[in-house]
Design a protein around this motif. Structure first.
Motif, short mmCIF file in Angstrom:
data_model
loop_
_atom_site.label_atom_id
_atom_site.label_comp_id
_atom_site.label_asym_id
_atom_site.label_seq_id
_atom_site.Cartn_x
_atom_site.Cartn_y
_atom_site.Cartn_z
N LEU A 154 0.88 -1.17 0.00
CA LEU A 154 0.00 0.00 0.00
C LEU A 154 0.92 1.22 0.00
CD1 LEU A 154 -3.00 0.81 0.20
CD2 LEU A 154 -2.72 0.88 2.68
N ILE A 155 0.88 2.02 -1.08
CA ILE A 155 1.90 3.05 -1.23
C ILE A 155 1.33 4.36 -1.76
CG2 ILE A 155 2.55 2.27 -3.55
CD1 ILE A 155 5.50 2.91 -2.78
N ASP A 156 1.88 5.44 -1.25
CA ASP A 156 1.53 6.78 -1.70
C ASP A 156 1.72 6.90 -3.21
OD1 ASP A 156 2.14 9.60 -2.48
OD2 ASP A 156 1.93 10.00 -0.34
N THR A 157 0.61 7.20 -3.90
CA THR A 157 0.64 7.46 -5.34
C THR A 157 -0.20 8.71 -5.57
OG1 THR A 157 0.55 5.04 -5.56
CG2 THR A 157 0.54 6.32 -7.59
N ALA A 158 0.24 9.81 -5.01
CA ALA A 158 -0.58 11.02 -4.98
C ALA A 158 -0.77 11.64 -6.35
CB ALA A 158 0.05 12.04 -4.03
N TYR A 159 0.26 11.55 -7.21
CA TYR A 159 0.24 12.36 -8.41
C TYR A 159 0.31 11.57 -9.71
CZ TYR A 159 1.95 15.76 -4.93
OH TYR A 159 2.10 16.53 -3.83
N PHE A 160 -0.26 12.15 -10.74
CA PHE A 160 0.11 11.78 -12.10
C PHE A 160 1.50 12.34 -12.36
CE2 PHE A 160 -4.54 11.71 -12.33
CZ PHE A 160 -4.77 10.55 -13.05
N ASP A 161 2.19 11.82 -13.34
CA ASP A 161 3.56 12.25 -13.59
C ASP A 161 3.65 13.76 -13.88
OD1 ASP A 161 3.95 9.53 -13.40
OD2 ASP A 161 5.40 9.46 -15.04
N GLU A 162 2.71 14.30 -14.66
CA GLU A 162 2.75 15.72 -14.99
C GLU A 162 2.51 16.58 -13.75
OE1 GLU A 162 3.63 17.30 -17.83
OE2 GLU A 162 4.24 15.26 -18.41
N GLU A 163 1.66 16.11 -12.85
CA GLU A 163 1.42 16.84 -11.60
C GLU A 163 2.68 16.89 -10.75
OE1 GLU A 163 -3.23 16.15 -10.45
OE2 GLU A 163 -1.89 14.46 -10.16
N TYR A 164 3.39 15.77 -10.71
CA TYR A 164 4.58 15.70 -9.86
C TYR A 164 5.63 16.73 -10.26
CZ TYR A 164 8.87 14.02 -7.70
OH TYR A 164 10.04 13.96 -6.99
N LYS A 165 5.74 17.02 -11.55
CA LYS A 165 6.78 17.93 -12.03
C LYS A 165 6.69 19.32 -11.40
CE LYS A 165 7.31 15.58 -16.48
NZ LYS A 165 7.11 15.68 -17.95
N VAL A 166 5.50 19.72 -10.97
CA VAL A 166 5.35 21.03 -10.32
C VAL A 166 5.15 20.89 -8.81
CG1 VAL A 166 4.48 22.15 -12.40
CG2 VAL A 166 2.86 21.04 -10.83
N ARG A 167 5.37 19.67 -8.29
CA ARG A 167 5.21 19.45 -6.85
C ARG A 167 6.43 18.73 -6.28
NH1 ARG A 167 0.19 19.37 -9.21
NH2 ARG A 167 -1.53 20.33 -8.05
N ILE A 168 7.54 18.87 -6.93
CA ILE A 168 8.77 18.23 -6.45
C ILE A 168 9.14 18.81 -5.08
CG2 ILE A 168 11.26 18.01 -6.87
CD1 ILE A 168 10.60 17.94 -9.88
N GLY A 169 9.47 17.92 -4.15
CA GLY A 169 9.83 18.34 -2.81
C GLY A 169 8.67 18.36 -1.83
N TRP A 170 7.47 18.02 -2.32
CA TRP A 170 6.29 18.03 -1.44
C TRP A 170 6.16 16.75 -0.62
CZ3 TRP A 170 1.39 20.81 -3.69
CH2 TRP A 170 1.75 22.11 -4.10
N GLY A 171 6.94 15.72 -0.97
CA GLY A 171 6.94 14.51 -0.16
C GLY A 171 5.99 13.42 -0.61
N HIS A 172 5.61 13.44 -1.90
CA HIS A 172 4.69 12.43 -2.42
C HIS A 172 5.18 11.93 -3.77
CE1 HIS A 172 1.80 13.33 0.76
NE2 HIS A 172 2.07 14.60 0.53
N ALA A 173 4.63 10.80 -4.21
CA ALA A 173 5.13 10.12 -5.40
C ALA A 173 4.13 10.15 -6.55
CB ALA A 173 5.48 8.67 -5.06
N CYS A 174 4.62 9.83 -7.75
CA CYS A 174 3.76 9.77 -8.93
C CYS A 174 3.71 8.35 -9.47
CB CYS A 174 4.22 10.75 -10.00
SG CYS A 174 5.82 10.37 -10.73
#
Length: 293
Positions: A211-231
């Motif tokens: 069971l793992i953090d998958t908060a973002y789509f890849d494009e979302e992650y690019k503008v949320r780097i350093g927030w502590g969540h994965a794509c």
């Protein structure tokens, strides 16, 4: 409930969201509650993971099922509010005879009790910790390995602001890994650590359920780097390389509706298929059960 003990792992999901609850018509299928998952082992041991708003649903299940008294272990990943904010509303805390041990990682900056129940201090809550009727004990965790009866517990430090731990639970030949709020930096990022990635792959290696953090789509992650969540792509890559049997996507962002999670799931499944992976991918819904026999 049957009195016959078996070796089953029963994993049930009470909240799969991150950050804050999101009730509404567009979140009905997966549910809008924040993180809470339970693991019932051998029809005997109750392990609870996080105390987001989903823990209230778990309390209702206990009441409806007539399960009492309750003796359980609550493993908290970290004390960010969305992982502890419904604990004061967990009804078993107000019942004499119930026993709850709360285990949480701690950097030593404050006592464990304050980490978890500081939110009940006046004027933010009308009831104090001293007024709870259940027997509460607390355990401060670091990166370590220990046993409770026949259950082996391992912890790992996660890549998230503050002190956050992931958990691996092993009982006989079955295992479950709970890894939420964990960033997996891209390989071309200055924040990427091969040692950190290798440690996580070893930690989750061949687990039955991840069971793992998958908060973002890849494009979302690019503008949320350093927030502590994965794509999605990062999570799929890690699960495949670790030969995980079942990958469960978790900690969905508040802005993501049911249709977004559908797309996240189909994207993950397509990526696994392209890798010829044996890993099965699920997006659990509130109330859903996984039984590992």
């Amino acid at each position: 409930m049957s009195n016959t003990f078996n070796n089953d792992f029963i994993i049930q999901f009470w909240g799969v969201r991150g950050n804050l609850p999101v009730p509404g018509l567009e979140t009905i299928r997966y549910g809008g509650n924040t993180c809470c998952t339970t693991l019932h082992i051998a029809n005997k041991y109750w392990l609870i993971f996080d105390a987001g708003s989903g823990i209230k649903r778990f309390a209702e299940y206990l009441s409806e099922s007539g399960i009492k008294p309750l003796s359980a272990k609550l493993f908290i990943s970290h004390p960010h509010w969305d992982h502890i904010n419904a604990l004061p509303y967990f009804d078993p805390l107000y019942v004499k005879g119930n026993e709850l041990e709360i285990l949480i990682g701690n950097d030593g900056s404050m006592p464990v009790e304050q980490l978890v129940f500081g939110q009940m201090h006046y004027p933010h809550f009308p009831i104090t910790l001293k007024e709870l009727s259940a027997t509460l004990t607390f355990r401060q965790l670091q990166t370590e390995s220990f046993e409770m009866d026949d259950i082996k517990i391992q912890t790992i430090r996660l890549n998230h602001p503050g002190f956050c731990l992931g958990y691996r639970i092993q009982y006989q030949d079955k295992s479950f890994c709970y890894i939420t709020d964990n960033e997996l930096p891209l390989r071309n990022s200055p924040d990427f650590s091969q040692a950190q990635e290798d440690a996580l792959i070893q930690f989750i290696d061949k687990t039955d359920v991840l069971l793992i953090d998958t908060a973002y789509f890849d494009e979302e992650y690019k503008v949320r780097i350093g927030w502590g969540h994965a794509c999605v792509s990062q999570v799929v890559d890690i699960a495949d390389r670790a030969n995980v049997e079942r990958l469960c996507l978790y900690h969905h962002c508040p802005h993501q509706k049911d249709n977004d999670i559908d797309l996240k799931l189909s994207t993950a499944q397509s990526l696994l298929k392209s890798k010829h992976s044996k890993t099965e991918c699920l997006a659990p819904r509130e109330g859903e059960k996984l039984i590992i026999r």
